[in-house]
Design a protein around this motif. Structure first.
Motif, mmCIF file in Angstrom:
data_model
loop_
_atom_site.group_PDB
_atom_site.id
_atom_site.type_symbol
_atom_site.label_atom_id
_atom_site.label_comp_id
_atom_site.label_asym_id
_atom_site.label_seq_id
_atom_site.Cartn_x
_atom_site.Cartn_y
_atom_site.Cartn_z
ATOM 1 N N LEU A 1 7.555 12.776 20.536
ATOM 2 C CA LEU A 1 6.399 13.218 21.339
ATOM 3 C C LEU A 1 6.753 13.600 22.700
ATOM 4 N N GLN A 2 7.998 12.873 23.295
ATOM 5 C CA GLN A 2 8.188 13.058 24.594
ATOM 6 C C GLN A 2 7.083 12.916 25.619
ATOM 7 N N ASN A 3 6.338 11.691 25.618
ATOM 8 C CA ASN A 3 5.095 11.220 26.309
ATOM 9 C C ASN A 3 5.733 10.866 27.884
ATOM 10 N N ILE A 4 4.942 11.171 28.910
ATOM 11 C CA ILE A 4 5.006 10.350 30.148
ATOM 12 C C ILE A 4 4.677 9.032 30.048
ATOM 13 N N GLN A 5 3.496 9.009 29.312
ATOM 14 C CA GLN A 5 2.838 7.682 28.851
ATOM 15 C C GLN A 5 2.473 7.575 27.421
ATOM 16 N N PRO A 6 2.689 6.453 26.886
ATOM 17 C CA PRO A 6 3.484 5.261 27.297
ATOM 18 C C PRO A 6 4.776 5.290 27.658
ATOM 19 N N THR A 7 5.406 4.499 28.366
ATOM 20 C CA THR A 7 6.639 4.618 28.630
ATOM 21 C C THR A 7 7.488 3.295 27.973
ATOM 22 N N ILE A 8 8.633 3.550 27.697
ATOM 23 C CA ILE A 8 9.461 2.487 26.670
ATOM 24 C C ILE A 8 10.343 1.880 27.662
ATOM 25 N N THR A 9 10.501 0.668 27.568
ATOM 26 C CA THR A 9 11.261 -0.220 28.279
ATOM 27 C C THR A 9 12.501 -0.881 26.885
ATOM 28 N N ILE A 10 13.587 -0.914 27.076
ATOM 29 C CA ILE A 10 14.470 -1.665 26.119
ATOM 30 C C ILE A 10 14.680 -3.073 26.863
ATOM 31 N N ASN B 1 0.747 -1.388 0.004
ATOM 32 C CA ASN B 1 -0.231 0.101 0.005
ATOM 33 C C ASN B 1 0.818 1.307 0.104
ATOM 34 N N GLY B 2 2.246 1.241 -0.386
ATOM 35 C CA GLY B 2 3.006 2.526 -0.244
ATOM 36 C C GLY B 2 2.866 3.080 1.022
ATOM 37 N N PHE B 3 2.789 2.193 2.152
ATOM 38 C CA PHE B 3 2.738 2.817 3.395
ATOM 39 C C PHE B 3 4.161 3.014 3.962
ATOM 40 N N THR B 4 4.535 4.046 4.828
ATOM 41 C CA THR B 4 6.051 4.326 5.056
ATOM 42 C C THR B 4 6.067 4.270 6.627
ATOM 43 N N ARG B 5 7.456 4.331 7.101
ATOM 44 C CA ARG B 5 7.723 4.532 8.391
ATOM 45 C C ARG B 5 6.897 5.617 8.969
ATOM 46 N N GLU B 6 7.020 6.919 8.212
ATOM 47 C CA GLU B 6 6.608 8.125 8.843
ATOM 48 C C GLU B 6 4.797 7.765 9.052
ATOM 49 N N ASP B 7 4.334 7.004 8.101
ATOM 50 C CA ASP B 7 2.937 6.832 8.280
ATOM 51 C C ASP B 7 2.489 5.979 9.539
ATOM 52 N N ALA B 8 3.232 5.057 9.939
ATOM 53 C CA ALA B 8 3.117 4.098 10.984
ATOM 54 C C ALA B 8 3.327 5.122 12.165
ATOM 55 N N GLN B 9 4.289 5.856 12.131
ATOM 56 C CA GLN B 9 5.026 6.943 13.373
ATOM 57 C C GLN B 9 3.632 7.718 13.678
ATOM 58 N N ALA B 10 2.972 8.251 12.495
ATOM 59 C CA ALA B 10 1.490 9.162 12.774
ATOM 60 C C ALA B 10 0.638 8.471 13.454
ATOM 61 N N TRP B 11 0.318 7.208 13.224
ATOM 62 C CA TRP B 11 -0.719 6.424 13.694
ATOM 63 C C TRP B 11 -0.173 6.082 15.465
ATOM 64 N N PHE B 12 0.986 5.868 15.538
ATOM 65 C CA PHE B 12 1.532 5.791 16.757
ATOM 66 C C PHE B 12 1.221 6.921 17.635
ATOM 67 N N LYS B 13 1.574 7.974 17.140
ATOM 68 C CA LYS B 13 1.373 9.274 17.801
ATOM 69 C C LYS B 13 -0.007 9.308 18.445
ATOM 70 N N CYS B 14 -1.079 8.964 17.236
ATOM 71 C CA CYS B 14 -2.355 9.091 17.641
ATOM 72 C C CYS B 14 -2.557 8.177 18.994
ATOM 73 N N LEU B 15 -2.204 6.889 18.897
ATOM 74 C CA LEU B 15 -2.052 5.922 19.893
ATOM 75 C C LEU B 15 -1.632 6.447 21.362
ATOM 76 N N PHE B 16 -0.373 7.238 21.175
ATOM 77 C CA PHE B 16 0.388 7.577 22.338
ATOM 78 C C PHE B 16 -0.297 8.593 23.207
ATOM 79 N N VAL B 17 -1.204 9.379 22.370
ATOM 80 C CA VAL B 17 -1.815 10.530 23.111
ATOM 81 C C VAL B 17 -3.255 9.898 23.517
ATOM 82 N N LYS B 18 -3.559 8.694 23.041
ATOM 83 C CA LYS B 18 -4.681 8.105 23.754
ATOM 84 C C LYS B 18 -4.196 7.545 25.099
ATOM 85 N N ILE B 19 -3.250 6.866 25.065
ATOM 86 C CA ILE B 19 -2.809 6.366 26.196
ATOM 87 C C ILE B 19 -2.655 7.363 27.176
ATOM 88 N N LEU B 20 -1.886 8.461 26.967
ATOM 89 C CA LEU B 20 -1.551 9.694 27.789
ATOM 90 C C LEU B 20 -3.001 10.188 28.449
#
Lengths: 304, 829
Positions: free
Chosen positions: B400-409, B332-351
């Motif tokens: 985004l620098q979100n406090i939630q979600p938080t990232i673990t490596i 579908n010609g989807f890119t990393r940037e597209d995925a990142q945009a959707w993750f941003k939507c998810l991150f603010v939901k979680i925030l």
């Protein structure tokens, strides 16, 4: 280990996780005593060879706990001041451990080669991980030549660590040369190219230092020249051009600029010394890097 | 239909993208146009949330009371499923400009109260202002009346009430005195998170398929006495899963309605696509990445509506969503940037998501919601599991620098260099993320914990950080409290006061005798250990009672269905249905206990500088008028300086606490052992308020030590290497359920590629030495002081508190001071 194989010296600090004194993560061992008295020195407690007690008067509340605790009755409060009887004081350091304000500090204690090695060895893992090792600094490392030699040999030859020596370069070449086999990298200060100006700010001339620098360059020994950069003292075009030309001619290719800072100023009064500032202006680090870079040198500026 | 936070329609217009129409075929937005809208919506939501106070939403409570009246004849698992169903059927919906749709409550930044767990806090606090970590919680008079009415109904019916009543009946006590003294906190009154549910399977198969399978199971099940409760469980699961599909369809209808009234062609296209997505997922397998992420959010929404609380983690979302991303990229010609945009939507939901459960919970958790995304780790075959989407998640958080979600490596030696350097880039932002976990060690921990539960190495390799720092098998470990928390420093206070809490005058400990009669350090240590034994007798007995009470009041069908094992066994999470249990209680202030013991040993029994009587007098006077003794105490040896004797004492404290815990009782879940977690959230601050002066030199009311192996702020004086040496060995991190270590760095320490490599060297060195967890604050004390003085200018400043990141200016003053005090380590002077 017999005492003869395990000489001791006066160490005023061992700093672990040091990242500005050579490659990787290092432990830096600071030896006490220095023939130079640089006016900007940020470790003035390193200058005298013997251990010294520092008292930070502005932190002291004259609570008197140390006076009460001193086993040698060497302390007294006189007026608004804490006085120490130097003859009675045995530099035991008890007053340091009881001070509620952290206003006292004992600088320098005798350590053997084995004690120093044991302490720095604990961190072998991070030396290996990061390509680091051990740096001897000062004071002037080579002002304690027997101790420094034995320590370097233990660290480099016996333990296999990468070793750096951070030095003023002010010592007879013969002493220097003897130690070279146990040194991987030398960090050498060249504070001013003009002999008189050098003497004016450090108490000694620069002839021997430059001679030693030349000899290291001739051998192709790994050296990073360090320039503590001070406004209106050694950040002039004239001095920078002289330094660049000298290094190029001497086959010394790497230079690190250390912009002047005043982290150490409070220690002067704590030692009863006077700090005579050369200049508080921000030195011209970028100009210096440009000028020195024009001589084909590999220049870095330490930004802390 | 109200549309809160709606913006003028011109703000919704797609940005013009030169040379490109925002539409692709069939009137749908192009990936690029949709992504741009996602990013803008996320930015607006984030801006709004920076200032938003929490608002209590009582809509759920009305449905709750209705359902309890209508379905009082049903077993609790079905009754609870009916509550879930009713809320999902009736809750007021809204769609704002985030194209990822669905909110927990009916208003932005809304929170649900859950009086079924505990009603006391509501009745205690209802007529005063409610204060969360975000300031005053908003509540209208009408809502306040509903809240009180519901709380009264549940006052005798809540899990909290049942646990206390049963404890009095069986054990002759309830733990209110121990709670008042600051020895323990309860678990039954508070909703908690789920750990990590099996999102991967449920997204991949779709709820429709799971429903068909469950119907099959129900049909095939002979109705025998043995199967009676299974029948009810399956009924409850079917009610719950169908309710979530219904909720998605309600969102589809709402989107269509809104599309019908908007005059904006771009917005109409966006809304129609939302409708199409919501009709398809979570019922069916997703057809693309966007549907997969929306399916995830619906499943998570169900989880959070059923029970809000701390510790509901997405887990390795960048790994289980990666197949859809890769397919979209190809097709579908989807890119990393597209995925990142959707993750941003998810991150603010979680925030946006939060909860409020009264002052104690606000103090112990600071509102932390514990949504941990895990990156890296190993796959079932033991190879590096990192995906491209993991790296997109890092990019998302860097932006985004979100406090939630938080990232673990999930750190191991096979992680790729570019991935590690990107992780350091995130660390450098000063967000306090990522935190780093030792993958090999947590695998070993899972193998040890589940030795009796038939654990396989493949399951163990799926170990992740599923809460703040608690670990378990992704999708297959249930997250259940045995107890709340306990305070090891309080046991010092009790040992020095013959079991009497000096703050309240209550006898909450063992009668260990007059401390002035202690003749040796071992006498003191024994008295402390007997207090710990006594503590565990109370805590563990009450823990089992609480677990039973929760199972009988709030048994959750939705959450259970999504835990591996429950559907196969036909049992919910409180009935033993799950494959693996993280059944735990949280330890606190072990370092304060050890530092206090160290001071007594050093000053009284080794150097003879003080008598025990002198020390006790000073401690009882909160050191007032005893400056000399306080100084001696503060300067006594402390944890965090690589001193082998102190390191050994800290380890002894933790080892003995562990042994005593296990000697004190059986586990409610049989072969699934209960465990101690060693981390602090902000509980050390709460307990600090309730703990008197300690021989460590800490004064009354001051915070206790954060983490579990961190040094007490300001007492680590030998630099970072000595600190990590002490921290790495302080607890047996395989036996303990978790471990928690904070370090603070000056930003210059991480500058440049050299700084990045040095930080990685430090992390690896710590892991090699046996460390299990490390996290960093990269900010100067000076900046923090400025933020304290001028909070408005530093609204977005985030710090790592203890297990979580938070906005600094919104933290309690005590926590702020403590973070400022934490020794700021530079790599050099």
């Amino acid at each position: 280990m017999k005492p003869a194989d395990n000489p001791s010296g006066i160490v005023f600090d061992i700093q672990h996780f040091s990242v500005h004194d050579g490659p990787g993560v290092r432990s830096t061992v600071f030896l006490k005593g220095c023939p130079l008295t640089c006016r900007w020195c940020s470790n003035p407690e390193s200058q005298r060879h013997q251990p010294e007690l520092l008292h930070f008067g502005e932190l002291c509340t004259l609570c008197g706990i140390c006076v009460e605790e001193c086993p040698n009755d060497a302390l007294a409060i006189a007026g608004d001041e804490l006085r120490r009887d130097e003859a009675a004081c045995k530099l035991c350091g008890l007053c340091v451990s009881v001070c509620p304000q952290d206003a006292r500090q004992l600088s320098g204690h005798r350590m053997t080669v084995e004690e120093v090695s044991t302490e720095v060895r604990q961190h072998w893992r991070i030396f290996m991980q990061s390509g680091g090792g051990v740096t001897l600094s000062g004071g002037e490392v080579l002002a304690q030549p027997a101790f420094a030699g034995a320590l370097l040999s233990a660290l480099h030859d016996d333990l296999g660590f990468h070793t750096c020596v951070d030095t003023t370069g002010f010592l007879p070449w013969e002493n220097f040369e003897r130690l070279l086999p146990a040194i991987d990298l030398i960090l050498l200060d060249l504070k001013h190219m003009d002999d008189a100006r050098h003497r004016e700010a450090t108490g000694i001339g620069n002839a021997r230092i430059l001679e030693n620098a030349r000899r290291l360059g001739e051998r192709g020994f790994p050296v990073i020249v360090r320039l503590p950069l001070i406004s209106a003292y050694n950040d002039t075009d004239e001095n920078l051009h002289a330094l660049g030309a000298f290094m190029k001619k001497a086959n010394l290719g790497m230079l690190e600029i250390l912009p002047y800072h005043e982290f150490g100023v409070s220690k002067y009064s704590a030692l009863g010394k006077t700090y005579t500032v050369l200049s508080r202006k921000v030195p011209r680090s970028d100009t210096a890097a440009d000028i020195l870079g024009s001589y084909g040198l590999d220049v870095t500026v330490a930004r802390r | 239909m109200s549309v809160p936070n709606a913006l003028p329609s011109e703000a919704l217009l797609a940005p013009s993208i030169p040379g490109l129409s925002p539409f692709r075929e069939k009137g749908k937005l192009t990936n690029a146009a949709q992504s741009a809208r996602c990013s803008e919506a996320a930015s607006r939501a984030k801006e709004f949330l920076l200032d938003a106070p929490q608002k209590i939403d009582t809509e759920r409570l009305t449905h709750l009371l209705d359902v309890y009246r209508e379905y009082s004849q049903e077993p609790v698992i079905v009754l609870r499923a009916r509550v879930f169903e009713r809320v999902l059927q009736k809750k007021t919906l809204y769609i704002d400009d985030n194209p990822l749709v669905g909110t927990v409550t009916s208003k932005p930044a809304g929170v649900y109260p859950y009086p079924e767990w505990g009603a006391e806090w509501i009745l205690r606090e209802a007529d005063q202002p409610m204060v969360s970590h975000l300031g005053e919680v908003e509540l209208s008079d009408e809502e306040r009346a509903t809240l009180i009415e519901t709380a009264k109904y549940f006052q005798t019916r809540s899990a909290e009430a049942k646990a206390r009543e049963l404890s009095r009946e069986l054990h002759g006590f309830d733990p209110r005195d121990s709670v008042a003294a600051g020895l323990i906190t309860e678990t039954a009154p508070y909703t908690i998170g789920s750990g990590t549910l099996d999102y991967a399977t449920f997204i991949r198969r779709g709820l429709g398929d799971i429903i068909r399978e469950t119907e099959g199971r129900l049909k095939a099940l002979p109705l025998t006495q043995e199967n009676a409760s299974k029948v009810d469980f399956y009924r409850a699961v079917l009610i719950s899963l169908n309710a979530l599909i219904h909720l998605a369809h309600r969102y589809a209808e709402l989107a269509e309605q809104l599309a019908g009234v908007t005059g904006d062609a771009v917005r109409r296209a966006e809304l129609l696509e939302i409708a199409e997505v919501c009709r398809h997922v979570p019922e069916n397998p997703p057809r693309n990445f966007r549907e997969a992420i929306q399916s995830w959010w619906f499943l998570h929404l169900g989880n959070q509506i059923e029970q809000s609380g701390c510790g509901s983690s997405p887990g390795r979302i960048g790994q289980y969503l990666d197949p859809w991303f890769q397919a979209d990229k190809l097709q579908n010609g989807f890119t990393r940037e597209d995925a990142q945009a959707w993750f941003k939507c998810l991150f603010v939901k979680i925030l946006e998501y939060g909860y409020y459960q009264g002052l104690i919970s606000a103090r112990t958790n600071s509102g932390h919601t514990g949504h941990t995304i895990n990156l890296g780790g190993l796959n079932a075959a033991g190879q590096d599991a990192t995906t491209e989407l993991d790296s997109v998640l890092l990019d998302t958080q860097i932006e985004l620098q979100n406090i939630q979600p938080t990232i673990t490596i999930l750190y191991h030696d096979g992680l790729k260099e570019d991935f590690l350097l990107k992780a350091v880039e995130l660390e450098r932002t000063g967000l306090g993320q990522p935190q780093w976990m030792n993958t090999r060690l947590i695998i070993e921990r899972t193998l040890a914990r589940h030795a009796k539960n038939g654990i396989t190495i493949e399951d163990a390799r799926a170990s992740i950080n599923m809460s703040c720092v608690g670990t378990g098998v992704e999708g297959r470990t249930a997250f259940v409290h045995e107890g709340g928390t306990f305070n090891l420093a309080k046991c010092i206070e009790l040992a020095l006061h013959d079991g009497v809490d000096p703050g309240t005058g209550l006898v909450v400990g063992a009668r260990t005798g007059d401390p002035r009669a202690f003749k040796s350090f071992e006498d003191v240590y024994d008295a402390w250990l007997r207090q710990v034994e006594h503590l565990f007798k109370v805590q563990r007995a009450f823990g089992s009672v609480s677990t039973k009470a929760l199972g009988e009041t709030i048994a959750p069908a939705f959450r259970s269905a999504l835990y591996g094992g429950c559907l196969e066994r036909g049992k919910h999470v409180f009935d033993g249905g799950v494959d693996y249990y993280l059944y735990f209680v949280i330890s606190n202030a072990g370092v304060d206990a050890a530092n206090s013991l160290a001071a007594i040993r050093h000053l009284v029994f080794e150097t003879g500088r003080l008598t025990l009587g002198e020390l006790l007098d000073a401690v009882d006077a909160n050191f007032e008028g005893h400056d000399r003794i306080r100084t001696l105490c503060l300067n006594a040896p402390k944890h965090g300086n690589g001193d082998p004797e102190i390191d050994a004492l800290v380890r002894r404290v933790y080892d003995d606490a562990f042994k005593t815990f296990h000697a004190a009782g059986y586990s409610y879940f049989g072969d699934h052992i209960a465990n101690i977690e060693a981390y602090s959230l902000s509980i050390h601050n709460y307990y600090g308020l309730k703990t008197g002066a300690l021989p460590s030199g800490r004064q009354k009311g001051r915070p206790l030590t954060d983490g579990s192996v961190s040094a007490t702020p300001g007492t680590d004086k030998k630099g970072p290497l000595a600190l990590i040496q002490s921290a790495a060995q302080a607890v047996d991190a395989v036996k303990y359920g978790s471990n928690h270590f904070n370090m603070k760095f000056h930003p210059t320490a991480l500058a440049g590629i050299g700084g990045a490599r040095k930080l990685l060297s430090l992390i690896k060195t710590y892991m090699d030495a046996g460390g299990s967890h490390i996290q960093f604050n990269v900010v100067t004390s000076e900046t923090l002081r400025k933020a304290q003085a001028n909070p408005d200018a530093y609204k977005g400043l985030t710090v790592r508190v203890a297990g979580f990141s938070a906005y600094f200016t919104r933290l309690h003053k005590g926590v702020q001071d403590e973070i400022i005090e934490r020794t700021e380590l530079t790599f050099d002077c």
